[in-house]
Every structure is written in structure tokens, then in C-alpha cells.
Design an enzyme around this catalytic site. Structure first.
Site, mmCIF file in Angstrom:
data_model
loop_
_atom_site.group_PDB
_atom_site.id
_atom_site.type_symbol
_atom_site.label_atom_id
_atom_site.label_comp_id
_atom_site.label_asym_id
_atom_site.label_seq_id
_atom_site.Cartn_x
_atom_site.Cartn_y
_atom_site.Cartn_z
ATOM 1 N N GLU A 1 66.447 124.948 58.895
ATOM 2 C CA GLU A 1 67.590 124.446 58.504
ATOM 3 C C GLU A 1 67.167 123.551 57.235
ATOM 4 O OE1 GLU A 1 70.374 123.731 58.122
ATOM 5 O OE2 GLU A 1 71.548 123.113 60.002
ATOM 6 N N ASP B 1 71.556 115.936 59.898
ATOM 7 C CA ASP B 1 71.950 114.599 59.621
ATOM 8 C C ASP B 1 72.258 113.989 60.802
ATOM 9 O OD1 ASP B 1 73.466 112.861 57.656
ATOM 10 O OD2 ASP B 1 75.277 113.612 58.548
ATOM 11 N N PHE C 1 73.479 111.103 50.546
ATOM 12 C CA PHE C 1 74.196 112.689 50.357
ATOM 13 C C PHE C 1 73.085 113.359 49.361
ATOM 14 C CE2 PHE C 1 76.611 116.408 49.832
ATOM 15 C CZ PHE C 1 76.884 116.671 51.322
ATOM 16 N N ASP D 1 74.412 121.413 49.143
ATOM 17 C CA ASP D 1 75.550 121.487 48.162
ATOM 18 C C ASP D 1 76.453 120.344 48.332
ATOM 19 O OD1 ASP D 1 76.333 122.442 50.792
ATOM 20 O OD2 ASP D 1 78.544 122.865 49.623
HETATM 21 P P1 IMP Z 1 74.791 117.490 61.248
HETATM 22 O O1 IMP Z 1 75.400 118.319 62.112
HETATM 23 O O2 IMP Z 1 75.494 116.252 61.083
HETATM 24 O O3 IMP Z 1 73.065 117.416 61.333
HETATM 25 O O4 IMP Z 1 74.881 118.075 59.659
HETATM 26 C C1 IMP Z 1 74.341 119.237 59.666
HETATM 27 C C2 IMP Z 1 74.999 119.971 58.295
HETATM 28 O O5 IMP Z 1 75.715 119.192 57.530
HETATM 29 C C3 IMP Z 1 73.569 120.396 57.316
HETATM 30 O O6 IMP Z 1 73.225 121.839 57.855
HETATM 31 C C4 IMP Z 1 74.293 120.368 56.075
HETATM 32 O O7 IMP Z 1 74.874 121.853 55.877
HETATM 33 C C5 IMP Z 1 75.387 119.481 56.081
HETATM 34 N N1 IMP Z 1 74.889 118.200 55.376
HETATM 35 C C6 IMP Z 1 74.541 116.923 56.234
HETATM 36 N N2 IMP Z 1 73.970 116.286 55.298
HETATM 37 C C7 IMP Z 1 74.174 116.692 54.086
HETATM 38 C C8 IMP Z 1 73.552 116.265 52.875
HETATM 39 O O8 IMP Z 1 73.158 114.983 52.769
HETATM 40 N N3 IMP Z 1 73.915 116.998 52.025
HETATM 41 C C9 IMP Z 1 74.347 118.516 51.840
HETATM 42 N N4 IMP Z 1 74.742 118.878 53.101
HETATM 43 C C10 IMP Z 1 74.486 117.936 54.506
HETATM 44 MG MG MG Z 2 73.506 123.321 56.861
#
Ligand code: IMP
Ligand code: MG
Length: 175
Positions: free
Chosen positions: A99, A103, A152, A159
Site C-alpha cells: 500500500e 490514513d 496530505f 496523488d
Molecule cells: P484510509 O482508508 O483512510 O486509510 O485511506 C487510504 C487511502 O486513501 C490510501 O490508500 C490513499 O489512496 C488515500 N490517501 C490517504 N491519505 C492520503 C494522502 O495523504 N495522500 C494521498 N492519498 C491519500
Molecule cells: Mg491507495
């Protein structure tokens, strides 16, 4: 680069290269004598996966999944839709999910539950970046590249609105 969206450097190119090499050697050591299926999560993990596998010297295959998580642009909801599934079965295989970033952890939490139900021999996670302040679920990724602050992040596969994936370092987005 003089794009105003590209803010301070969070992880420099040299640090990425060094750490990705370390992770690859660690994975190789841990999986010695076994065959590995690396599952890249599209699209963000593509650069990381490509660099990581150059440092892996056990037999390995790659496969990809694409998922989208419902929610606002910067907050995931935990409800995940599979846009592209794996090409091959992972039953009795040693699977390493690759991955770009964890986040809230909700996407990965869903993905692990989904893949575990397919009865792999083992299932682990290798994430390039984590934002510990944001984590909302109990996850224990086996391999982590870097912990970053709650910003971010863009670059090295990550991206914002599909742009900036091509940067060879990780930067904070200027919003
Ligand atoms: P989560 O489900 O909140 O852990 O989010 C995971 C997905 O959100 C990651 O695999 C990324 O594709 C996207 N994402 C989360 N934070 C960021 C960031 O800071 N920059 C870019 N993509 C992010
Ligand atoms: Mg992702």
C-alpha cells in the site's frame, strides 16, 4: 519544481531509495524459502511496488487490486468498493499487500478482511507511509516505510486529483 501545489518535502528521494532497499531486504529475509504474492493496491502503490520488488530475491508474483472508498475527498468512510479484483487465487499463498499510505486504516482493514476470507497461507501488509495521528482501526502492518505527520501527501505514487504521482519524493500538498 515550481508548482505551487508542491509544498515542503516530507520524505526526500534519497531516504525513499534507502528505506525501500531496506524493506526489500527485510521481506526477502522473512520470506526465505517461500514464494510470495505481492498485491499492489492501485494506483498509488505502483511506484513503491516497482522499486520494492527490485530488492526482493525470493520467487515472487505480482497482482493488483483497485478499490475505491466512499466518503469525501480526504476522508474515507470504511465502505469500500472493489473496482478491480485479483487475477489469480491466493488460496494457500503467502500474500503481502503493498500500500502507498495508511490514513484512517479503514481501506486496509476492509481489504485484509476480504483477502483473509480467501484462505491465504499468510497475509501481511507493507505500507510505505502511515499517519499515526489519523489511525482509527486496529491494524498492525508488518512493514512500514515512514511515519509522517497529519498532512496530505503527494508524490512517489500518491496523488491529489490524479496529479503529482510522478514526483520522485513525497511532499505535502499546498491547499
Ligand atoms: P484510509 O482508508 O483512510 O486509510 O485511506 C487510504 C487511502 O486513501 C490510501 O490508500 C490513499 O489512496 C488515500 N490517501 C490517504 N491519505 C492520503 C494522502 O495523504 N495522500 C494521498 N492519498 C491519500
Ligand atoms: Mg491507495
Amino acid at each position: 519544481m515550481d508548482d505551487p501545489a508542491i509544498g515542503e518535502t516530507l520524505v526526500a528521494k534519497e531516504d525513499l531509495q534507502r528505506r525501500v532497499g531496506e524493506l526489500g531486504r527485510e521481506v526477502s529475509r522473512d520470506y526465505a524459502g517461500r514464494e510470495l504474492v505481492m498485491v499492489g493496491v492501485l494506483k498509488g502503490a505502483v511506484l513503491f511496488l516497482a522499486d520494492l520488488m527490485r530488492h526482493i530475491d525470493v520467487p515472487c508474483e505480482i497482482d493488483f487490486m483497485a478499490v475505491s472508498s466512499y466518503g469525501s475527498q480526504t476522508d474515507s468512510s470504511g465502505v469500500v468498493r472493489i473496482l478491480k479484483d485479483l487475477d489469480a487465487s491466493i488460496e494457500n499463498r503467502h500474500v503481502l499487500i503493498v500500500e502507498d499510505i495508511i490514513d484512517s486504516g479503514l481501506t486496509l482493514h476492509y481489504l485484509m478482511r476480504n483477502l483473509r476470507a480467501r484462505n491465504p497461507a499468510s497475509l501481511e501488509v507493507c505500507a510505505l507511509l502511515t499517519k499515526p495521528e489519523r489511525l482509527r482501526v486496529d491494524l498492525s502492518p508488518r512493514y512500514i516505510g515512514f511515519e509522517i505527520p497529519n498532512r496530505f501527501a503527494i508524490g512517489y505514487g500518491l496523488d491529489h486529483a490524479q496529479r503529482h504521482r510522478n514526483l520522485d519524493f513525497v511532499a505535502a500538498l499546498v491547499e
